[in-house]
Enzyme design. Structure first.
Site, short mmCIF file in Angstrom:
data_model
loop_
_atom_site.label_atom_id
_atom_site.label_comp_id
_atom_site.label_asym_id
_atom_site.label_seq_id
_atom_site.Cartn_x
_atom_site.Cartn_y
_atom_site.Cartn_z
N ASP A 170 0.85 -1.19 0.00
CA ASP A 170 0.00 0.00 0.00
C ASP A 170 0.89 1.24 0.00
O ASP A 170 1.91 1.30 0.66
CB ASP A 170 -0.91 -0.01 1.24
CG ASP A 170 -2.07 0.97 1.10
OD1 ASP A 170 -3.22 0.51 1.01
OD2 ASP A 170 -1.83 2.20 1.09
N ASN B 221 -12.77 -3.11 2.59
CA ASN B 221 -13.67 -1.96 2.68
C ASN B 221 -14.61 -1.99 1.48
O ASN B 221 -14.16 -2.17 0.34
CB ASN B 221 -12.86 -0.66 2.67
CG ASN B 221 -11.99 -0.53 3.90
OD1 ASN B 221 -12.34 -1.01 4.97
ND2 ASN B 221 -10.83 0.09 3.76
N GLY C 23 -15.77 2.80 3.57
CA GLY C 23 -14.47 3.46 3.39
C GLY C 23 -13.73 3.04 2.14
O GLY C 23 -12.52 3.24 2.03
N GLN C 24 -14.47 2.48 1.17
CA GLN C 24 -13.80 2.05 -0.07
C GLN C 24 -13.52 3.26 -0.96
O GLN C 24 -14.44 3.98 -1.35
CB GLN C 24 -14.69 1.06 -0.84
CG GLN C 24 -14.02 0.52 -2.09
CD GLN C 24 -14.86 -0.54 -2.80
OE1 GLN C 24 -16.02 -0.76 -2.47
NE2 GLN C 24 -14.25 -1.20 -3.78
N HIS D 288 -10.31 -5.21 -3.31
CA HIS D 288 -8.98 -5.42 -2.73
C HIS D 288 -9.12 -5.84 -1.28
O HIS D 288 -10.03 -5.37 -0.58
CB HIS D 288 -8.11 -4.17 -2.85
CG HIS D 288 -8.76 -2.91 -2.38
ND1 HIS D 288 -9.69 -2.23 -3.14
CD2 HIS D 288 -8.64 -2.22 -1.23
CE1 HIS D 288 -10.10 -1.15 -2.47
NE2 HIS D 288 -9.49 -1.13 -1.30
N HIS E 40 -7.09 -5.71 2.16
CA HIS E 40 -5.93 -5.19 2.90
C HIS E 40 -5.42 -6.32 3.80
O HIS E 40 -6.20 -6.91 4.55
CB HIS E 40 -6.33 -4.03 3.81
CG HIS E 40 -6.82 -2.80 3.09
ND1 HIS E 40 -6.03 -1.70 2.89
CD2 HIS E 40 -8.02 -2.51 2.55
CE1 HIS E 40 -6.74 -0.76 2.27
NE2 HIS E 40 -7.95 -1.22 2.04
P1 5GP Z 1 -9.63 1.56 0.27
O1 5GP Z 1 -9.64 2.89 0.95
O2 5GP Z 1 -10.36 1.61 -1.06
O3 5GP Z 1 -10.04 0.41 1.12
O4 5GP Z 1 -8.10 1.26 -0.03
C1 5GP Z 1 -7.41 1.78 -1.09
C2 5GP Z 1 -5.96 1.73 -0.71
O5 5GP Z 1 -5.20 1.88 -1.89
C3 5GP Z 1 -5.51 2.83 0.26
O6 5GP Z 1 -4.98 2.24 1.42
C4 5GP Z 1 -4.46 3.60 -0.53
O7 5GP Z 1 -3.37 3.99 0.25
C5 5GP Z 1 -4.05 2.60 -1.60
N1 5GP Z 1 -3.64 3.19 -2.86
C6 5GP Z 1 -4.32 4.14 -3.57
N2 5GP Z 1 -3.65 4.41 -4.71
C7 5GP Z 1 -2.56 3.61 -4.73
C8 5GP Z 1 -1.50 3.44 -5.66
O8 5GP Z 1 -1.43 4.07 -6.72
N3 5GP Z 1 -0.55 2.53 -5.35
C9 5GP Z 1 -0.59 1.81 -4.19
N4 5GP Z 1 0.41 0.94 -3.97
N5 5GP Z 1 -1.59 1.94 -3.29
C10 5GP Z 1 -2.56 2.83 -3.56
#
Ligand code: 5GP
Ligand code: ZN
Length: 115
Positions: free
Chosen positions: A30, A88, A94-95, A101, A103
């Protein structure tokens, strides 16, 4: 899918720190780690969220949860002490990235309930 950042990462159009790859799945670090080990495990196939999964995706999700995540936890050295897996989903979940994905977080003690 066009304009999906995680599809681009899966296709190597955007660089990432890959930690695992096979025919159907990639895992990468991440960008903004919330724990000493914070990896995102995604299907290469574009699926928007858990809510968009179809019958034909059962084997894929099972592969991620049964094979890939436990193996990765071992590889990252967080299996013994424990880790957290989070998907999420949707706005209140919180997505922020609309490509399914998981985590995988570890390397510190996790709080419960989450914020
Ligand atoms: P969500 O908030 O949708 O559950 O998680 C998305 C995650 O993707 C976040 O933790 C954010 O830091 C990560 N993220 C967003 N853009 C990028 C990217 O371009 N590269 C990487 N490695 N992580 C990303
Ligand atoms: Zn995508």
């Amino acid at each position: 899918m066009a304009d999906c950042i995680f599809c681009k990462i899966a296709q190597k159009e955007i660089p990432s720190k890959l930690v695992y790859e096979d025919d159907t799945v990639v895992a990468f670090r991440d960008l903004e780690p919330q724990a000493p080990q914070h990896v995102l495990v995604i299907p290469k196939k574009h699926v928007e969220s858990l809510l968009a999964l179809e019958e034909e995706d059962k084997a894929l999700v099972s592969h991620i949860l049964v094979d890939v995540i436990p193996q990765l936890a071992q590889k990252l050295g967080i299996a013994e002490k424990g880790f957290r897996v989070v998907a999420n989903t949707g706005e209140e979940g919180g997505q922020t990235v609309k490509h399914l994905h998981f985590h995988l977080l570890g390397g510190r003690s996790m709080q419960w309930p989450p914020g």
